[in-house]
Design a protein around this motif. Structure first.
Motif, short mmCIF file in Angstrom:
data_model
loop_
_atom_site.label_atom_id
_atom_site.label_comp_id
_atom_site.label_asym_id
_atom_site.label_seq_id
_atom_site.Cartn_x
_atom_site.Cartn_y
_atom_site.Cartn_z
N VAL A 92 -79.95 -56.85 -3.81
CA VAL A 92 -78.88 -57.76 -3.46
C VAL A 92 -77.70 -57.63 -4.42
CG1 VAL A 92 -78.27 -60.19 -3.07
CG2 VAL A 92 -80.56 -59.36 -2.50
N LEU A 93 -78.00 -57.49 -5.72
CA LEU A 93 -76.95 -57.58 -6.73
C LEU A 93 -76.48 -56.24 -7.29
CD1 LEU A 93 -78.23 -60.62 -8.81
CD2 LEU A 93 -76.61 -60.62 -6.92
N LYS A 94 -77.24 -55.17 -7.11
CA LYS A 94 -76.85 -53.91 -7.74
C LYS A 94 -75.67 -53.27 -7.01
CE LYS A 94 -79.67 -50.50 -5.24
NZ LYS A 94 -80.70 -49.47 -5.36
N GLY A 95 -75.11 -52.28 -7.66
CA GLY A 95 -74.02 -51.53 -7.06
C GLY A 95 -72.70 -51.87 -7.70
N ASN A 96 -71.63 -51.72 -6.95
CA ASN A 96 -70.29 -51.95 -7.46
C ASN A 96 -69.86 -53.39 -7.21
OD1 ASN A 96 -68.78 -49.06 -8.15
ND2 ASN A 96 -70.58 -48.88 -6.82
N VAL A 97 -69.39 -54.03 -8.27
CA VAL A 97 -69.04 -55.44 -8.23
C VAL A 97 -67.62 -55.61 -8.75
CG1 VAL A 97 -69.68 -57.75 -9.02
CG2 VAL A 97 -71.46 -56.02 -8.70
N LEU A 98 -66.85 -56.48 -8.12
CA LEU A 98 -65.54 -56.86 -8.63
C LEU A 98 -65.62 -58.28 -9.17
CD1 LEU A 98 -63.07 -55.46 -5.93
CD2 LEU A 98 -63.57 -54.53 -8.20
N VAL A 99 -65.32 -58.42 -10.45
CA VAL A 99 -65.40 -59.72 -11.13
C VAL A 99 -64.00 -60.16 -11.53
CG1 VAL A 99 -66.32 -60.99 -13.10
CG2 VAL A 99 -67.70 -59.20 -12.03
N LYS A 135 -61.04 -52.86 -3.27
CA LYS A 135 -62.28 -52.42 -2.60
C LYS A 135 -62.00 -51.16 -1.79
CE LYS A 135 -63.68 -54.68 1.02
NZ LYS A 135 -64.25 -55.69 1.94
N ILE A 136 -60.90 -51.14 -1.06
CA ILE A 136 -60.52 -49.96 -0.26
C ILE A 136 -60.18 -48.79 -1.16
CG2 ILE A 136 -58.78 -49.06 1.35
CD1 ILE A 136 -58.60 -51.96 2.48
N ARG A 137 -59.46 -49.06 -2.26
CA ARG A 137 -59.06 -47.99 -3.18
C ARG A 137 -60.28 -47.35 -3.85
NH1 ARG A 137 -55.12 -49.29 -8.21
NH2 ARG A 137 -53.80 -50.06 -6.48
N ILE A 138 -61.24 -48.17 -4.26
CA ILE A 138 -62.45 -47.66 -4.91
C ILE A 138 -63.26 -46.80 -3.95
CG2 ILE A 138 -64.69 -48.39 -5.88
CD1 ILE A 138 -63.11 -50.81 -7.09
N LYS A 139 -63.31 -47.20 -2.69
CA LYS A 139 -64.02 -46.41 -1.69
C LYS A 139 -63.32 -45.07 -1.47
CE LYS A 139 -67.09 -45.68 1.56
NZ LYS A 139 -68.52 -45.46 1.23
N ALA A 140 -61.98 -45.10 -1.40
CA ALA A 140 -61.22 -43.88 -1.14
C ALA A 140 -61.25 -42.92 -2.32
CB ALA A 140 -59.77 -44.24 -0.79
N ASN A 141 -61.12 -43.46 -3.53
CA ASN A 141 -61.01 -42.61 -4.73
C ASN A 141 -62.34 -42.21 -5.33
OD1 ASN A 141 -58.26 -42.90 -4.44
ND2 ASN A 141 -58.03 -44.40 -6.08
N HIS A 142 -63.36 -43.06 -5.19
CA HIS A 142 -64.64 -42.81 -5.85
C HIS A 142 -65.83 -42.78 -4.89
CE1 HIS A 142 -62.42 -43.45 -9.58
NE2 HIS A 142 -62.01 -44.62 -9.11
N ASN A 143 -65.56 -43.02 -3.62
CA ASN A 143 -66.62 -43.07 -2.60
C ASN A 143 -67.71 -44.08 -2.98
OD1 ASN A 143 -67.74 -42.36 -0.12
ND2 ASN A 143 -69.05 -40.79 -1.05
N LYS A 144 -67.29 -45.20 -3.54
CA LYS A 144 -68.21 -46.26 -3.92
C LYS A 144 -67.88 -47.52 -3.11
CE LYS A 144 -70.23 -43.98 -7.28
NZ LYS A 144 -71.68 -43.62 -7.22
N THR A 145 -68.93 -48.19 -2.63
CA THR A 145 -68.75 -49.40 -1.84
C THR A 145 -68.91 -50.64 -2.71
OG1 THR A 145 -69.62 -48.30 0.14
CG2 THR A 145 -69.60 -50.71 0.13
N VAL A 146 -67.88 -51.46 -2.76
CA VAL A 146 -67.97 -52.73 -3.48
C VAL A 146 -68.85 -53.67 -2.68
CG1 VAL A 146 -66.70 -54.76 -4.26
CG2 VAL A 146 -65.75 -52.48 -4.64
N ARG A 147 -69.92 -54.14 -3.28
CA ARG A 147 -70.89 -54.97 -2.57
C ARG A 147 -70.77 -56.46 -2.91
NH1 ARG A 147 -73.91 -51.52 0.04
NH2 ARG A 147 -74.26 -49.41 -0.78
N LEU A 148 -70.19 -56.75 -4.04
CA LEU A 148 -70.18 -58.14 -4.50
C LEU A 148 -68.84 -58.48 -5.13
CD1 LEU A 148 -72.39 -60.41 -4.62
CD2 LEU A 148 -72.80 -59.72 -6.98
N MET A 149 -68.34 -59.68 -4.84
CA MET A 149 -67.14 -60.20 -5.49
C MET A 149 -67.50 -61.51 -6.19
SD MET A 149 -64.18 -59.57 -2.64
CE MET A 149 -63.80 -57.90 -2.02
N ILE A 150 -67.03 -61.64 -7.43
CA ILE A 150 -67.38 -62.82 -8.23
C ILE A 150 -66.12 -63.39 -8.87
CG2 ILE A 150 -68.66 -63.65 -10.24
CD1 ILE A 150 -70.70 -61.44 -9.79
N PHE A 151 -65.97 -64.70 -8.76
CA PHE A 151 -64.95 -65.43 -9.53
C PHE A 151 -65.72 -66.17 -10.61
CE2 PHE A 151 -62.72 -64.41 -5.75
CZ PHE A 151 -61.35 -64.45 -6.05
#
Length: 386
Positions: A92-99, A135-151
């Motif tokens: 659920v929590l692993k992967g690419n996260v934007l905090v 999220k779109i930029r990270i996918k385009a530049n690094h082929n990584k999917t942002v899975r979680l956003m945290i404030f």
């Protein structure tokens, strides 16, 4: 017209950035530069500027975190049940996260806006637009999917930033986190004796006993040259403490403390504990206006209990705050019982989270609750009744 702009480096931030964020060192360029140069390997920083007719009216610090099982759970020897639980959590929590905020420090140090120029709802909408663009930029530049956003990190009584309806609009879950332990320093205290005179006998005796147990260990402030000289030892002592945590989202790099000292200078304090000229512990402080922010520390485990190193550090931080007339000490959210015994009070905090997968987003709140269970601890009341 209200717009946003994403910056990849603190070096390129607009000139008006520091003027807008002068109230908080954690939003100032000098700190952001220090953090960039000494950031954990799995974190990349971005900065969002919110503008009204080309005038900067809001900012946000965003950390792109690559979170994996070995980063989250440090213990290598676990039971089969615990290992299965860890794997479930990691799904659920692993992967690419934007905090939006700062993983390396407790507190609301990720967002600020001029409330006279823009509403919180409009400001938050633009920050969310920026996150989706990242999220779109990270996918385009690094082929990584942002899975979680945290404030990250809002006091529950903060009526300006902690507006649940604003976050619910974007389908973010409110989750409780451990409280921030904060010590409000009475203005009439002039030295540490004023503190001890107001303690109950039990806690006054505890203070005297801890000071005595420190024995021959001497506490010395480290200047830039000394921090550079003891760089590897500081990191090793930090890891002694960090690696014993049950859950971690990052590991500080070896140059982290040196980078902060180089850039924050006198606003970053490093105090070393020496026994027979050997560094056996240290603690760090960040001077944030009238708030004294306690930062990372480390120690040699063989001296921790026999010399009560950690408790003595808490007293030393308090002594510094009294001497230099700080109004608050931010002790952060670990070791709540012992910090409470010194006199800190728990202030409740929450975060807001959203999984980009609708199914996992539905499961996010209960999984996070399992991963971050409420710690049962007894609040201490060390002061005499008024």
């Amino acid at each position: 017209m209200k717009t946003y702009k994403i910056y990849n480096s603190s070096e390129t931030l607009p000139k008006s950035w520091d003027a807008l964020t002068s109230h908080d060192i954690f939003l100032q360029k000098k700190y952001l530069i220090a953090l960039e140069k000494g950031t954990p390997e799995n974190i990349q920083l971005y900065f969002v500027g919110v503008f009204f007719d080309e005038v900067l009216i809001g900012v946000a610090v965003v950390q792109h975190v690559k979170l994996y099982l070995e980063d989250m759970f440090r213990k290598s020897e676990v039971s089969c049940i615990k290992e299965a639980f860890q794997k479930m959590v990691s799904k659920v929590l692993k992967g690419n996260v934007l905090v939006v905020g700062n993983l390396t420090h407790t507190g609301q140090h990720g967002m600020f806006f001029n409330e006279k120029k823009i509403s919180y709802a409009s400001y938050s909408d633009l920050v969310m637009e920026a996150l989706n663009a990242l999220k779109i930029r990270i996918k385009a530049n690094h082929n990584k999917t942002v899975r979680l956003m945290i404030f990250k990190d809002f006091f529950t009584d903060d009526i300006l930033y902690n507006q649940t309806s604003v976050f619910q609009k974007h389908k973010l879950h409110q989750v409780s986190v451990q409280p921030n332990m904060i010590f409000k320093v009475p203005s009439h205290w002039g030295n540490i004796n004023d503190y001890t005179s107001e303690l109950k006998k039990k806690y006054r005796d505890r203070y005297k006993r801890a000071r005595k147990k420190l024995g021959k260990i001497a506490c010395v402030e480290l200047d830039l040259k000394a921090v550079e000289s003891y760089n590897k030892t500081l990191h090793k002592l930090y890891l002694n403490v960090s690696n014993n945590a049950k859950f971690n989202s990052f590991r500080l790099p070896e140059n982290h403390f040196l980078s902060l000292k180089q850039n924050l200078k006198d606003d970053f304090k490093v105090y070393g504990y020496f026994l027979d000229q050997e560094l056996v512990g240290f603690y760090t402080l960040i001077l944030n206006g009238k708030h004294l922010e306690t930062y990372f520390l480390g120690y040699d485990s063989k001296h921790q209990y026999s010399n009560q190193v950690y408790l003595n550090m808490l007293y030393a931080m308090l002594n510094f705050a009294i001497e230099y007339q700080f109004t608050h000490i931010v002790y952060a959210r670990t070791a709540m019982a012992i910090k409470s015994s010194v006199g800190a009070k728990p202030l409740a905090m929450v975060m807001y989270m959203k999984h980009t997968n609708p199914y996992w987003n539905w499961l996010l709140k209960p999984v996070f609750k399992l991963m971050n269970p409420k710690q049962e601890w007894e609040e201490r009341h060390p002061f005499k009744d008024v």
